[in-house]
Design an enzyme around this catalytic site. Structure first.
Site, mmCIF file in Angstrom:
data_model
loop_
_atom_site.group_PDB
_atom_site.id
_atom_site.type_symbol
_atom_site.label_atom_id
_atom_site.label_comp_id
_atom_site.label_asym_id
_atom_site.label_seq_id
_atom_site.Cartn_x
_atom_site.Cartn_y
_atom_site.Cartn_z
ATOM 1 N N ASP A 183 0.870 -1.186 0.000
ATOM 2 C CA ASP A 183 0.000 0.000 0.000
ATOM 3 C C ASP A 183 0.900 1.227 0.000
ATOM 4 O O ASP A 183 1.221 1.788 1.052
ATOM 5 C CB ASP A 183 -0.913 -0.029 1.227
ATOM 6 N N HIS A 189 -5.848 0.792 1.099
ATOM 7 C CA HIS A 189 -6.341 0.083 -0.077
ATOM 8 C C HIS A 189 -5.150 -0.232 -0.974
ATOM 9 O O HIS A 189 -4.164 0.506 -0.995
ATOM 10 C CB HIS A 189 -7.384 0.909 -0.818
ATOM 11 N N ASP A 209 -1.636 8.051 -4.669
ATOM 12 C CA ASP A 209 -2.394 9.216 -4.208
ATOM 13 C C ASP A 209 -3.341 8.769 -3.102
ATOM 14 O O ASP A 209 -4.320 8.072 -3.351
ATOM 15 C CB ASP A 209 -3.182 9.824 -5.372
ATOM 16 N N VAL A 212 -7.222 9.109 -3.196
ATOM 17 C CA VAL A 212 -7.985 8.290 -4.145
ATOM 18 C C VAL A 212 -8.145 6.890 -3.563
ATOM 19 O O VAL A 212 -7.158 6.185 -3.350
ATOM 20 C CB VAL A 212 -7.263 8.218 -5.513
ATOM 21 N N ASN A 228 -12.958 7.899 -6.430
ATOM 22 C CA ASN A 228 -13.516 6.883 -5.530
ATOM 23 C C ASN A 228 -13.470 5.475 -6.124
ATOM 24 O O ASN A 228 -14.065 4.552 -5.560
ATOM 25 C CB ASN A 228 -14.944 7.235 -5.113
ATOM 26 N N ASN A 230 -14.829 3.842 -8.365
ATOM 27 C CA ASN A 230 -16.018 3.081 -8.750
ATOM 28 C C ASN A 230 -16.168 2.958 -10.263
ATOM 29 O O ASN A 230 -17.182 2.461 -10.754
ATOM 30 C CB ASN A 230 -17.284 3.679 -8.128
ATOM 31 N N ILE A 232 -16.530 5.267 -12.482
ATOM 32 C CA ILE A 232 -17.396 6.271 -13.109
ATOM 33 C C ILE A 232 -16.709 7.631 -13.013
ATOM 34 O O ILE A 232 -16.507 8.142 -11.908
ATOM 35 C CB ILE A 232 -18.769 6.314 -12.407
ATOM 36 N N SER A 262 -13.021 -15.514 11.496
ATOM 37 C CA SER A 262 -12.646 -16.312 10.330
ATOM 38 C C SER A 262 -13.854 -16.872 9.599
ATOM 39 O O SER A 262 -13.760 -17.194 8.411
ATOM 40 C CB SER A 262 -11.706 -17.454 10.743
#
Length: 574
Positions: A183, A189, A209, A212, A228, A230, A232, A262
């Site tokens: 990461d 993320h 970044d 984002v 984001n 997604n 779009i 788990s």
């Protein structure tokens, strides 16, 4: 539901294969006895597989060991490490198995299994016709005549091997922090699938970044970039309106977040890893990925799964249905779940949750600690269970944390605990994968072996003692009632609060109506976790309950979904 880091520090393959079985939280472990138990379990599993491979293919033990190694991938040095073990221990294993000794006797002779002052002699297979001590002494005599006993007899740690050190460190870091190992921008993320990457939370679309990431509100309607993730972004050339504004404004986007153990992460060891008659190169293709996901498969789980089910049933995950309802929710999922998680230790990794009150969309949070508050490996198991008072305090601490991190308009749903008596009732007289070939190991024997090694993940439910199973279910019901009370009496500024039962008996009834049997809903290797089918059936029940009783939780159905597909296709996939 409890699988600590130590499990990666015993003898390689066995742990790759038997990781699920050594399932107790590290914070509760009695030190050396637990480590010895892991080594013993791993050895017995591996020697059993070798013995059965020789039997199935009518080959020598040497050929069986080489066959097993040939099945393993090169990734993570798995094949190399396998051949290393064969070179180190193979000669002695051959000698012992040639004497018709069972795997547990072999492992005591090799000292992977040890009998301590308070540790009884643990055996998985039926006792040999001759006295146990006589069989063991015979095995030791075989080894005394061996010229290959050049390996150390204690302190085995596969992670000390130079070519495995870095791998072990990566896995350890991933497990402890519960955040992506790869990461670059530290936004929690990743563009990498495993090691807590996008199998666990939405894939990053710009890892350089930190502004984002999936789940955030669009930056300037994402005119210039997909802030984001997604899929779009940009401006419709026909009218000059940003696509994000045209398709997503007012659609009430939201993410799905699981706080789980788990079971929620979908812990799974494929039975073909232990079943000699089913083993092939193809059996182990997913082994590297599974290992670096801690033997969890969150990408197929009932809550955050984004891949199509491998089970063949039509039911989908909650994330899948939330995304289908509104394509603007694409990639907005997080599985903040961990092997061994409970209300007690969630505080140790809840900081890995990624949500910003100021810049992100609201979220639906499912709190699903469904077993480890009543399940432990202690011989005197009941005093170690979470009490209703402790549960109340633990959950309130979690909810207070969520209230300070979730955007306003979020929703939190508390899952109750199931009645786990179905585990024993469904499995005890069936054969475990290790016992199917020769009809010599039932789940009752397997559970007893784990208990003897102090590795049984749930001494309360995975027990022949009916009174103990009943007491465990009574405590689970008390804890569920505590969660229900919290949901009906407590209020928070940034989210509303709900409770749903984890009614496994209803899932069983549903499955039986389709012609299935209860045992088919349980993971076959560990005999403990709900499998993929059970998880998806539970997700379906939860979705239907929300849709019926609290439809506002799910948000609107986006009328622009078809147009989003027309312009952006699969929105970059997952």
């Amino acid at each position: 539901m409890k699988f600590p880091w130590k499990v990666f520090k015993t003898t390689l393959l066995l742990l790759l294969l038997s990781h699920s079985l050594a399932s107790v939280p590290s914070e509760d472990q009695p030190g050396d006895s637990y480590s010895h138990g892991q080594s013993c379990l791993g050895c017995v599993v591996l020697v059993s597989v070798i013995e059965q491979l020789a039997e199935v293919h009518n080959s020598s033990v040497q050929v069986a060991m080489e066959r097993l190694c040939s099945y393993l991938p090169e990734k993570l040095f798995l094949k190399t490490a396998c051949y290393f073990l064969v070179q180190t221990f193979g000669s002695d294993i051959i000698k012992l198995l040639d004497e018709a000794m069972k795997a547990d006797v072999v492992c005591y002779a090799l000292e992977f299994c040890k009998r301590g002052a308070v540790q009884p002699q643990c055996h998985l297979y039926p006792l040999p016709q001759e006295a146990w001590e006589s069989a063991l002494e015979k095995a030791r005599q075989v080894l005394r005549r061996s010229s290959t006993m050049k390996y150390p007899r204690s302190g085995r740690n596969i992670c000390s091997l130079p070519f495995l050190t870095k791998i072990c460190q990566k896995i350890e870091l991933s497990i402890k922090k519960a955040v992506p190992f790869k990461d670059i921008d530290s936004d929690k993320h990743s563009v990498f699938p495993t090691l807590r990457g996008y199998h666990w939370r939405g894939r990053d679309c710009n890892d350089s970044d930190k502004t984002v990431y999936p789940g955030r509100r669009p930056d300037n309607w994402d005119i210039h970039q997909d802030s984001n993730c997604n899929g779009i972004w940009g401006i419709d050339p026909k009218d000059g309106i940003p696509y994000e504004k045209k398709f997503c404004e007012g659609s009430q986007p939201r993410g799905i977040i699981l706080l789980g153990d788990s079971a929620g992460a979908h812990f799974h060891i494929p039975p073909e890893w232990l079943t000699a008659s089913q083993m092939s190169v193809n059996s182990f293709l997913n082994l590297p990925s599974a290992l670096t996901d801690e033997l969890n498969w969150p990408q197929l789980s009932g809550v955050t799964g984004f891949l199509d089910s491998t089970s063949g049933i039509e039911e989908k995950s909650i994330y899948h249905r939330l995304r289908k309802r509104n394509h603007c929710n694409h990639r907005d999922y997080q599985s903040i779940s961990k092997n061994g998680a409970s209300s007690r230790n969630l505080k140790n990794f809840i900081e890995s949750l990624s949500r910003n009150q100021a810049s992100d969309h609201p979220a639906i949070v499912l709190y699903a600690m469904i077993g480890n508050d009543v399940c432990n490996s202690k011989a005197d198991t009941v005093p170690e269970m979470t009490t209703p008072e402790q549960m109340y305090a633990n959950v309130m601490q979690t909810l207070t944390h969520l209230n300070s991190h979730l955007p306003n308009g979020s929703h939190v749903i508390l899952y109750g605990l199931p009645d786990g008596t179905f585990l024993w009732d469904s499995l005890h007289n069936r054969y475990h994968p290790l016992g199917q070939l020769n009809k010599d190991v039932t789940y009752a024997q397997f559970f007893s072996f784990l208990r003897c090694l102090q590795l049984n993940p749930c001494n309360g439910w995975m027990s022949s003692n009916k009174t103990l199973r009943t007491l465990t279910s009574e405590r689970a019901e008390q804890l569920s009632n505590t969660l229900k009370k919290i949901a009906t009496t407590e209020t928070f500024a940034n989210f509303d609060l709900f409770y749903v039962d984890f009614a496994f008996h209803e899932i069983i009834e549903d499955w039986q109506k389709r012609g299935g049997q209860p045992w088919q809903l349980i993971e076959p290797v560990d005999g403990f976790h709900p499998n993929e089918v059970a998880s998806l059936l539970q997700a379906n029940r939860v979705w239907e309950k929300i849709q019926l009783q609290w439809p506002h939780v799910l948000g609107k159905e986006n009328p622009f979904n078809s147009q989003i597909e027309e312009v952006f296709g699969d929105q970059g996939g997952h």
